[in-house]
Every structure is written in structure tokens, then in C-alpha cells.
Design a protein around this motif. Sequence first.
Motif, PDB file in Angstrom:
ATOM      1  N   UNK A  42       0.944 -18.054  47.792  1.00  0.00           N
ATOM      2  CA  UNK A  42       0.792 -18.226  46.217  1.00  0.00           C
ATOM      3  C   UNK A  42      -0.081 -19.439  45.853  1.00  0.00           C
ATOM      4  N   UNK A  43      -0.052 -20.521  46.801  1.00  0.00           N
ATOM      5  CA  UNK A  43      -0.921 -21.767  46.446  1.00  0.00           C
ATOM      6  C   UNK A  43      -2.506 -21.227  46.501  1.00  0.00           C
ATOM      7  N   UNK A  67       6.109 -25.733  41.199  1.00  0.00           N
ATOM      8  CA  UNK A  67       4.758 -25.960  41.446  1.00  0.00           C
ATOM      9  C   UNK A  67       3.842 -25.286  40.496  1.00  0.00           C
ATOM     10  N   UNK A  68       4.152 -24.322  39.979  1.00  0.00           N
ATOM     11  CA  UNK A  68       3.388 -23.706  38.985  1.00  0.00           C
ATOM     12  C   UNK A  68       3.447 -24.258  37.549  1.00  0.00           C
ATOM     13  N   UNK A  69       4.670 -24.722  37.177  1.00  0.00           N
ATOM     14  CA  UNK A  69       4.765 -25.643  36.161  1.00  0.00           C
ATOM     15  C   UNK A  69       3.914 -26.713  36.085  1.00  0.00           C
ATOM     16  N   UNK A  70       3.951 -27.447  37.105  1.00  0.00           N
ATOM     17  CA  UNK A  70       3.350 -28.842  37.268  1.00  0.00           C
ATOM     18  C   UNK A  70       1.684 -28.389  37.355  1.00  0.00           C
ATOM     19  N   UNK A  71       1.407 -27.058  37.823  1.00  0.00           N
ATOM     20  CA  UNK A  71      -0.061 -26.812  37.320  1.00  0.00           C
ATOM     21  C   UNK A  71      -0.459 -26.365  36.276  1.00  0.00           C
ATOM     22  N   UNK A  72       0.514 -26.442  35.222  1.00  0.00           N
ATOM     23  CA  UNK A  72      -0.021 -26.142  33.803  1.00  0.00           C
ATOM     24  C   UNK A  72       0.521 -24.804  33.426  1.00  0.00           C
ATOM     25  N   UNK A 117       0.440 -13.408  32.436  1.00  0.00           N
ATOM     26  CA  UNK A 117      -1.029 -13.488  33.055  1.00  0.00           C
ATOM     27  C   UNK A 117      -1.136 -13.394  34.433  1.00  0.00           C
ATOM     28  N   UNK A 118       0.193 -13.798  35.123  1.00  0.00           N
ATOM     29  CA  UNK A 118       0.438 -13.739  36.515  1.00  0.00           C
ATOM     30  C   UNK A 118       1.949 -13.080  36.724  1.00  0.00           C
ATOM     31  N   UNK A 119       2.232 -12.307  37.539  1.00  0.00           N
ATOM     32  CA  UNK A 119       3.394 -11.881  38.053  1.00  0.00           C
ATOM     33  C   UNK A 119       3.607 -11.841  39.530  1.00  0.00           C
ATOM     34  N   UNK A 120       4.235 -13.168  40.057  1.00  0.00           N
ATOM     35  CA  UNK A 120       4.185 -13.377  41.301  1.00  0.00           C
ATOM     36  C   UNK A 120       5.518 -12.927  41.928  1.00  0.00           C
ATOM     37  N   UNK A 121       5.604 -12.067  42.989  1.00  0.00           N
ATOM     38  CA  UNK A 121       6.900 -11.612  43.888  1.00  0.00           C
ATOM     39  C   UNK A 121       6.531 -12.020  45.290  1.00  0.00           C
ATOM     40  N   UNK A 147      -2.966 -10.746  36.704  1.00  0.00           N
ATOM     41  CA  UNK A 147      -2.949 -10.374  38.015  1.00  0.00           C
ATOM     42  C   UNK A 147      -1.364  -9.979  38.674  1.00  0.00           C
ATOM     43  N   UNK A 148      -1.241  -9.375  39.450  1.00  0.00           N
ATOM     44  CA  UNK A 148       0.107  -9.108  40.315  1.00  0.00           C
ATOM     45  C   UNK A 148      -0.311  -9.626  41.704  1.00  0.00           C
ATOM     46  N   UNK A 149       0.581 -10.394  42.014  1.00  0.00           N
ATOM     47  CA  UNK A 149       0.773 -11.186  43.448  1.00  0.00           C
ATOM     48  C   UNK A 149       2.004 -10.612  44.093  1.00  0.00           C
ATOM     49  N   UNK A 150       1.962 -10.026  45.020  1.00  0.00           N
ATOM     50  CA  UNK A 150       2.963  -9.499  45.907  1.00  0.00           C
ATOM     51  C   UNK A 150       2.748 -10.078  47.337  1.00  0.00           C
ATOM     52  N   UNK A 151       3.771 -10.879  47.883  1.00  0.00           N
ATOM     53  CA  UNK A 151       3.442 -11.074  49.386  1.00  0.00           C
ATOM     54  C   UNK A 151       4.699 -10.804  50.015  1.00  0.00           C
ATOM     55  N   UNK A 152       4.788 -10.256  51.276  1.00  0.00           N
ATOM     56  CA  UNK A 152       5.848  -9.871  51.995  1.00  0.00           C
ATOM     57  C   UNK A 152       5.678 -10.352  53.529  1.00  0.00           C
TER      58      UNK A 152
END
Length: 218
Positions: A42-43, A67-72, A117-121, A147-152
Motif C-alpha cells: 500500500x505504501x 497511515x492514509x489519514x495522516x497522508x491527507x 478515488x482509491x479502493x484498497x483491499x 484506482x483499485x488496489x488489491x494485494x494478496x
Amino acid sequence: MTDGTVPPPPDTYLGDPAVRAEWDGRYADRENLWSGRPNGALVAEVADLPAGRVLDVGCGEGADAVWLARAGWDVTALEVSGVALERAAGHARDAGVTVHRVHAGLVEADLPAASFDLVSAQYPALLRTPGGAAERALLTAVAPGGVLLVVHHAGVEDHRPAEGGFDPADYVWPSMITALLDDDWHVEVDEQRPRVVPEGGAGAHHAEDLVLRARRLR
């Protein structure tokens, strides 16, 4: 609730009560189930994105959300476990950031379409359905240009079912999402890579990630 060891009282949870109970039990068994650090993929993948509205699917104890909230980012954190969601809220308060909480399953949450604007899974435990409801819910939530970001975890999809336990065929994997992408999407990343493994926390033994990053064009 202050120590996170017991489920919270009934609330407006939307989803399967059995799924909630299962995950509440997992979180209640440990003071901290995860490492408390944001996921490395994610980072890395968010570094070049302008902050906007983000949906954190399966936020757990809130490390990514904070972390995302801290990044704005304007963060909406979705989670089936009330225990985890309370912990996430506590971490957000400690960090002095705002995180909007949604206590629901992804499908049952009925989130506004095309609004993030971003969906993170990150390593999501999304149950499969015959109609691909979870996969389609992920895609539907992404705004045009988003952006859709999926990490597995790599390799798990091909594991044989454990006797009386985990069956990979019951869950959504990145390849199933990729199969649904049409001309409205551009795949920016679809690869296996070494995982940036945080110290401690469940899942630390997994060394390789599958990373899918797709942009919605319209």
C-alpha cells in the motif's frame, strides 16, 4: 469497551452474523492481531497518488487507515469485526486523525457507487458468491479516474483445502477481479513481488505478494 478483548454490544452491523462472530473471536483472542504498521505494498503503490477519498476494505485494527489519514486522505474504513473496528477507532484517536467507520460486509454495506478515488483491499478475506458480488462491489466503488488496489498472499490461491478448515476456493483472489476488468479499466500493475514483511502480527510468514493496481478510465 477499552481493552478490545470482548465484542461490543449490538449495533447497526450489516452483514452475516456468523462472519462477524468468527472475526470478533479471532481479534478477541489476541491483544493485537496485526503488526500495527501499514502494509508495504500500500505504501509503495499510493506514493504517487494525490490524496482523495479512500475506502479501506477490511481495515482490521486500522494501521492502513491511520497511515492514509495522516497522508491527507479522507478515509472510510470498512470492517466486519466490531472488536477490530473499535481498536481502529482508538488508534485513530491516538493519532489525532479522523477515520469514518463502516461496520459491515463489503457487499452488504451498499456503498455509494463511483465515490472513491482509491479502493484498497489488503489481503482481504472476501467470500465468493456465484455472481461475483464482492468483486463487483470493489469495482463499483471506484470513481472514474480512481484506482483499485488489491494485494494478496501469493501462492495461497493454489493451496489444497485444509481438512475441516480453510478452502482457497471459497475466497476472492486478484485473478478473479482481473477477469472482470473491461475497456473501462487500465491495469497499471499486475505482478508478484517480494513482500515487505512487518515484524510480528498474523501472516508475517508470507514472503510474496500478488499486487493488482487498476485505474478506472470512465
